[in-house]
Design a protein around this motif. Structure first.
Motif, PDB file in Angstrom:
ATOM      1  N   GLN A 175      -5.735   5.728  -8.435  1.00  0.00           N
ATOM      2  CA  GLN A 175      -6.879   4.840  -8.243  1.00  0.00           C
ATOM      3  C   GLN A 175      -6.444   3.553  -7.536  1.00  0.00           C
ATOM      4  OE1 GLN A 175      -8.842   3.752 -11.881  1.00  0.00           O
ATOM      5  NE2 GLN A 175     -10.471   2.623 -10.846  1.00  0.00           N
ATOM      6  N   CYS A 176      -5.305   2.999  -7.911  1.00  0.00           N
ATOM      7  CA  CYS A 176      -4.807   1.788  -7.249  1.00  0.00           C
ATOM      8  C   CYS A 176      -4.507   2.044  -5.781  1.00  0.00           C
ATOM      9  CB  CYS A 176      -3.551   1.285  -7.959  1.00  0.00           C
ATOM     10  SG  CYS A 176      -3.847   0.610  -9.621  1.00  0.00           S
ATOM     11  N   HIS A 179       0.831  -1.207   0.000  1.00  0.00           N
ATOM     12  CA  HIS A 179       0.000   0.000   0.000  1.00  0.00           C
ATOM     13  C   HIS A 179       0.866   1.258   0.000  1.00  0.00           C
ATOM     14  CE1 HIS A 179      -3.432   2.501   1.982  1.00  0.00           C
ATOM     15  NE2 HIS A 179      -3.348   2.712   0.683  1.00  0.00           N
ATOM     16  N   LEU A 219      -5.315  -5.055  -9.680  1.00  0.00           N
ATOM     17  CA  LEU A 219      -4.943  -3.641  -9.573  1.00  0.00           C
ATOM     18  C   LEU A 219      -3.483  -3.433  -9.981  1.00  0.00           C
ATOM     19  CD1 LEU A 219      -6.641  -2.611  -6.188  1.00  0.00           C
ATOM     20  CD2 LEU A 219      -7.336  -1.907  -8.488  1.00  0.00           C
ATOM     21  N   SER A 278     -11.965  -3.710   2.823  1.00  0.00           N
ATOM     22  CA  SER A 278     -13.185  -3.100   3.337  1.00  0.00           C
ATOM     23  C   SER A 278     -13.179  -3.126   4.861  1.00  0.00           C
ATOM     24  CB  SER A 278     -14.410  -3.840   2.801  1.00  0.00           C
ATOM     25  OG  SER A 278     -14.423  -5.185   3.262  1.00  0.00           O
ATOM     26  N   LYS A 329      -5.854   4.285  -3.880  1.00  0.00           N
ATOM     27  CA  LYS A 329      -7.101   4.547  -3.167  1.00  0.00           C
ATOM     28  C   LYS A 329      -7.881   3.264  -2.903  1.00  0.00           C
ATOM     29  CE  LYS A 329     -11.352   7.267  -3.510  1.00  0.00           C
ATOM     30  NZ  LYS A 329     -12.128   8.233  -4.356  1.00  0.00           N
ATOM     31  N   GLU A 330      -7.883   2.332  -3.859  1.00  0.00           N
ATOM     32  CA  GLU A 330      -8.678   1.109  -3.738  1.00  0.00           C
ATOM     33  C   GLU A 330      -7.906  -0.059  -3.139  1.00  0.00           C
ATOM     34  OE1 GLU A 330     -10.189   0.187  -7.558  1.00  0.00           O
ATOM     35  OE2 GLU A 330     -11.328   2.062  -7.789  1.00  0.00           O
ATOM     36  N   TRP A 331      -6.684   0.172  -2.701  1.00  0.00           N
ATOM     37  CA  TRP A 331      -5.857  -0.945  -2.239  1.00  0.00           C
ATOM     38  C   TRP A 331      -6.352  -1.526  -0.914  1.00  0.00           C
ATOM     39  CZ3 TRP A 331      -2.312  -3.575  -4.890  1.00  0.00           C
ATOM     40  CH2 TRP A 331      -1.538  -4.495  -4.196  1.00  0.00           C
ATOM     41  N   ARG A 356      -7.830  -9.604  -6.167  1.00  0.00           N
ATOM     42  CA  ARG A 356      -8.199  -8.216  -6.473  1.00  0.00           C
ATOM     43  C   ARG A 356      -6.966  -7.326  -6.575  1.00  0.00           C
ATOM     44  NH1 ARG A 356      -9.122  -3.562  -3.630  1.00  0.00           N
ATOM     45  NH2 ARG A 356      -8.545  -4.596  -1.681  1.00  0.00           N
ATOM     46  N   LYS A 357      -6.023  -7.510  -5.684  1.00  0.00           N
ATOM     47  CA  LYS A 357      -4.830  -6.673  -5.689  1.00  0.00           C
ATOM     48  C   LYS A 357      -3.883  -7.053  -6.820  1.00  0.00           C
ATOM     49  CE  LYS A 357      -5.276  -5.551  -0.849  1.00  0.00           C
ATOM     50  NZ  LYS A 357      -4.816  -5.694   0.552  1.00  0.00           N
TER      51      LYS A 357
END
Length: 269
Positions: free
Chosen positions: A239-240, A83, A210, A247, A242-244, A206-207
């Motif tokens: 964007q990567c 991250h 990304l 949840s 931010k979404e890393w 998911r990562k």
């Protein structure tokens, strides 16, 4: 030998037997109460099945603790490094974009000899050559960061495999001794381990997606002079970053697993 001596000898014998059997000293009793005293001091030894079950439970808590350590050191710590790396790449691409624009805007449009004389332009403090050197250094640093990204992603996948091996060890133990599941805490821990493994497997995929998008964005557009809002490599990098992160629900699940690992310290010691 008198009867009094016989009673004293019997009392000493009873005291010795009680010490050897129970580990405690008791006051001597009379001859008639020796059998009753011994029956109260002796306790039935645990059955072999009960002893084995306790050993298996202790082994189960050891596996849970190992799972916990693997989760922290081989997954969460590496994920945090990834991250931070994503944020650094996004900021570095912003710097590259600004350096490219500065070089483009300050490239001489006419011969240098026309800048001398009475109508010469004001000399700039920051020379284009200095910016070109900074750009070259940042491009090399950007390539090094991408190489680090590939290496950390490989380590993250290895950490996921290590979690799977720990979970498999727990299943093998349960196959050997099903009564271990009679312990509610172990049953809850196993369910938490299963949920964590499933959630992290999806998060790894998911990562990886990304990261692949970030790697694919390395092209000639990274040196373009478009506005930052329309600069595709910069947009993808931000964007990567931010979404890393995972949840909030996934973070709560991981925190619960970490706390469970801490609560088992006193049990395994």
């Amino acid at each position: 030998m008198t009867s009094q001596d016989q009673e004293n000898e019997a009392d000493m014998q009873a005291a010795f037997e009680s010490f050897m059997l129970g580990g405690k000293t008791t006051t001597p009793t009379k001859k008639g109460s020796n059998s009753a005293s011994l029956s109260t001091l002796t306790s039935p030894s645990p059955s072999p099945s009960l002893r084995k079950n306790k050993q298996q439970q202790k082994k189960a808590w050891g596996i849970i603790k190992a799972y916990q350590t693997t989760l922290q050191m081989q997954w969460l710590d590496i994920d945090q490094d990834l991250h931070n790396l994503m944020i650094s790449i996004a900021h570095l691409r912003d710097c590259i974009q600004m350096e490219c624009r500065y070089i483009h805007d300050n490239t001489p449009k006419k011969p240098s000899w026309q800048s001398f004389g009475l109508h010469s332009q004001k000399q700039q403090v920051l020379q284009s050559m200095d910016v070109e050197m900074a750009l070259s250094r940042d491009l090399l640093k950007h390539e090094s960061m991408l190489e680090t990204l590939r290496r950390l992603l490989a380590h993250l996948s290895e950490g996921q495999d290590a979690l799977g091996r720990r979970l498999e060890e727990m299943y093998v133990l349960l196959h050997e001794e099903e009564s271990v599941m009679d312990n509610d805490k172990i049953a809850n821990a196993l369910e938490c381990m299963q949920n964590v493994y499933t959630v992290l497997a999806q998060d790894v995929y998911r990562k990886q997606q990304l990261s692949q998008g970030l790697l694919d964005s390395v092209n000639n557009q990274i040196l373009s002079v478009n506005d930052a809002e329309n600069h595709e490599p910069c947009v993808i990098a931000h964007q990567c970053a931010k979404e890393w992160s995972a949840s909030e629900d996934d973070k709560a699940l991981l925190e619960n697993m970490l706390q469970l690992g801490k609560r088992t310290d006193a049990i395994t010691e």
